[in-house]
Design a protein around this motif. Structure first.
Motif, PDB file in Angstrom:
ATOM      1  N   UNK A  95       0.836  -1.204   0.000  1.00 20.33           N
ATOM      2  CA  UNK A  95       0.000   0.000   0.000  1.00 20.33           C
ATOM      3  C   UNK A  95       0.872   1.255   0.000  1.00 20.33           C
ATOM      4  N   UNK A  96       0.274   2.362  -0.402  1.00 23.40           N
ATOM      5  CA  UNK A  96       0.977   3.646  -0.340  1.00 23.40           C
ATOM      6  C   UNK A  96       1.307   4.004   1.099  1.00 23.40           C
ATOM      7  N   UNK A  97       0.398   3.677   2.007  1.00 24.89           N
ATOM      8  CA  UNK A  97       0.634   3.967   3.420  1.00 24.89           C
ATOM      9  C   UNK A  97       1.867   3.230   3.932  1.00 24.89           C
ATOM     10  N   UNK A  98       1.993   1.981   3.565  1.00 30.15           N
ATOM     11  CA  UNK A  98       3.166   1.190   3.963  1.00 30.15           C
ATOM     12  C   UNK A  98       4.440   1.775   3.349  1.00 30.15           C
ATOM     13  N   UNK A  99       4.390   2.116   2.068  1.00 27.89           N
ATOM     14  CA  UNK A  99       5.562   2.683   1.387  1.00 27.89           C
ATOM     15  C   UNK A  99       5.969   4.011   2.013  1.00 27.89           C
ATOM     16  N   UNK A 100       4.988   4.798   2.426  1.00 23.70           N
ATOM     17  CA  UNK A 100       5.283   6.136   2.956  1.00 23.70           C
ATOM     18  C   UNK A 100       6.050   6.099   4.277  1.00 23.70           C
ATOM     19  N   UNK A 101       6.154   4.942   4.884  1.00 24.89           N
ATOM     20  CA  UNK A 101       6.960   4.815   6.107  1.00 24.89           C
ATOM     21  C   UNK A 101       8.451   4.725   5.783  1.00 24.89           C
ATOM     22  N   UNK A 102       8.766   4.483   4.499  1.00 23.47           N
ATOM     23  CA  UNK A 102      10.159   4.261   4.102  1.00 23.47           C
ATOM     24  C   UNK A 102      10.638   5.154   2.966  1.00 23.47           C
ATOM     25  N   UNK A 103       9.717   5.635   2.152  1.00 24.61           N
ATOM     26  CA  UNK A 103      10.053   6.546   1.060  1.00 24.61           C
ATOM     27  C   UNK A 103       9.067   7.710   1.106  1.00 24.61           C
ATOM     28  N   UNK A 104       9.405   8.785   0.449  1.00 21.23           N
ATOM     29  CA  UNK A 104       8.489   9.925   0.382  1.00 21.23           C
ATOM     30  C   UNK A 104       7.472   9.643  -0.710  1.00 21.23           C
ATOM     31  N   UNK A 105       6.195   9.708  -0.366  1.00 22.28           N
ATOM     32  CA  UNK A 105       5.104   9.474  -1.316  1.00 22.28           C
ATOM     33  C   UNK A 105       4.301  10.763  -1.427  1.00 22.28           C
ATOM     34  N   UNK A 106       4.176  11.271  -2.651  1.00 26.16           N
ATOM     35  CA  UNK A 106       3.425  12.505  -2.879  1.00 26.16           C
ATOM     36  C   UNK A 106       2.349  12.221  -3.924  1.00 26.16           C
ATOM     37  N   UNK A 107       1.094  12.454  -3.538  1.00 28.01           N
ATOM     38  CA  UNK A 107      -0.008  12.298  -4.480  1.00 28.01           C
ATOM     39  C   UNK A 107      -0.553  13.671  -4.853  1.00 28.01           C
ATOM     40  N   UNK A 108      -0.947  13.831  -6.105  1.00 28.17           N
ATOM     41  CA  UNK A 108      -1.581  15.063  -6.544  1.00 28.17           C
ATOM     42  C   UNK A 108      -2.979  15.142  -5.934  1.00 28.17           C
ATOM     43  N   UNK A 109      -3.336  16.298  -5.414  1.00 28.91           N
ATOM     44  CA  UNK A 109      -4.669  16.461  -4.836  1.00 28.91           C
ATOM     45  C   UNK A 109      -5.762  16.350  -5.890  1.00 28.91           C
ATOM     46  N   UNK A 110      -5.459  16.792  -7.111  1.00 29.13           N
ATOM     47  CA  UNK A 110      -6.478  16.795  -8.157  1.00 29.13           C
ATOM     48  C   UNK A 110      -6.606  15.451  -8.875  1.00 29.13           C
ATOM     49  N   UNK A 111      -5.676  14.519  -8.618  1.00 26.49           N
ATOM     50  CA  UNK A 111      -5.727  13.216  -9.269  1.00 26.49           C
ATOM     51  C   UNK A 111      -4.911  12.215  -8.453  1.00 26.49           C
ATOM     52  N   UNK A 112      -5.598  11.356  -7.731  1.00 26.33           N
ATOM     53  CA  UNK A 112      -4.917  10.382  -6.868  1.00 26.33           C
ATOM     54  C   UNK A 112      -4.131   9.349  -7.667  1.00 26.33           C
ATOM     55  N   UNK A 113      -4.382   9.257  -8.959  1.00 25.60           N
ATOM     56  CA  UNK A 113      -3.610   8.335  -9.790  1.00 25.60           C
ATOM     57  C   UNK A 113      -2.242   8.898 -10.152  1.00 25.60           C
ATOM     58  N   UNK A 114      -2.013  10.172  -9.881  1.00 31.71           N
ATOM     59  CA  UNK A 114      -0.699  10.777 -10.139  1.00 31.71           C
ATOM     60  C   UNK A 114       0.064  10.800  -8.821  1.00 31.71           C
ATOM     61  N   UNK A 115       1.079   9.976  -8.743  1.00 36.01           N
ATOM     62  CA  UNK A 115       1.832   9.802  -7.506  1.00 36.01           C
ATOM     63  C   UNK A 115       3.321   9.795  -7.802  1.00 36.01           C
ATOM     64  N   UNK A 116       4.078  10.375  -6.881  1.00 43.49           N
ATOM     65  CA  UNK A 116       5.535  10.406  -6.987  1.00 43.49           C
ATOM     66  C   UNK A 116       6.136   9.667  -5.796  1.00 43.49           C
ATOM     67  N   UNK A 117       7.134   8.863  -6.072  1.00 41.08           N
ATOM     68  CA  UNK A 117       7.902   8.184  -5.038  1.00 41.08           C
ATOM     69  C   UNK A 117       9.298   8.789  -5.054  1.00 41.08           C
ATOM     70  N   UNK A 118       9.763   9.263  -3.909  1.00 46.82           N
ATOM     71  CA  UNK A 118      11.092   9.863  -3.818  1.00 46.82           C
ATOM     72  C   UNK A 118      11.849   9.122  -2.719  1.00 46.82           C
TER      73      UNK A 118
END
Length: 121
Positions: A95-118
């Motif tokens: 899940x994105x929630x699980x990933x966000x504990x280890x990497x930076x996860x940024x989702x666009x507010x206007x489109x949840x399908x647009x996501x960046x992993x840093x």
């Protein structure tokens, strides 16, 4: 301080360069943007000018690359749900929630399908 300025300050605190960017057409809002890529650093004066001129009004982009000595910031841009699923699988997360504990996860507010992993390495 508005949310864009907060975002710029957040990324700068992690030593990333942040340039003005039109997120709707995926184009930088600055000339010669390559000169702002790492390992070059953007000055406080340049950031101040971009804010004064409203250059960040259409969005921002985080410049990946060498952010500190020996440390690189890497970004993966996903523009749809399949891309998100594949990146999660490749990184070993469900899940994105699980990933966000280890990497930076940024989702666009206007489109949840647009996501960046840093992440850093």
């Amino acid at each position: 301080m508005d949310h864009v300025e907060q975002a710029v300050q957040y990324w700068r605190s992690l030593d990333f360069n942040v340039i003005p960017f039109n997120t709707h057409v995926k184009m930088p809002n600055v000339d010669e943007w390559a000169k702002f890529q790492p390992p070059n650093k953007i000055s406080d004066e340049q950031y101040g000018e971009w804010f004064r001129l409203g250059t960040y009004n259409q969005g921002l982009a985080v410049c990946c690359g060498q952010v500190k000595d020996g440390l690189y910031g890497v970004g993966v841009d996903c523009d749809n749900g399949l891309g998100i699923t594949l990146v999660l699988q490749a990184l070993g997360y469900k899940t994105l929630s699980e990933a966000s504990k280890h990497v930076i996860v940024v989702q666009h507010k206007d489109s949840r399908d647009r996501t960046h992993f840093i992440f850093f390495f």
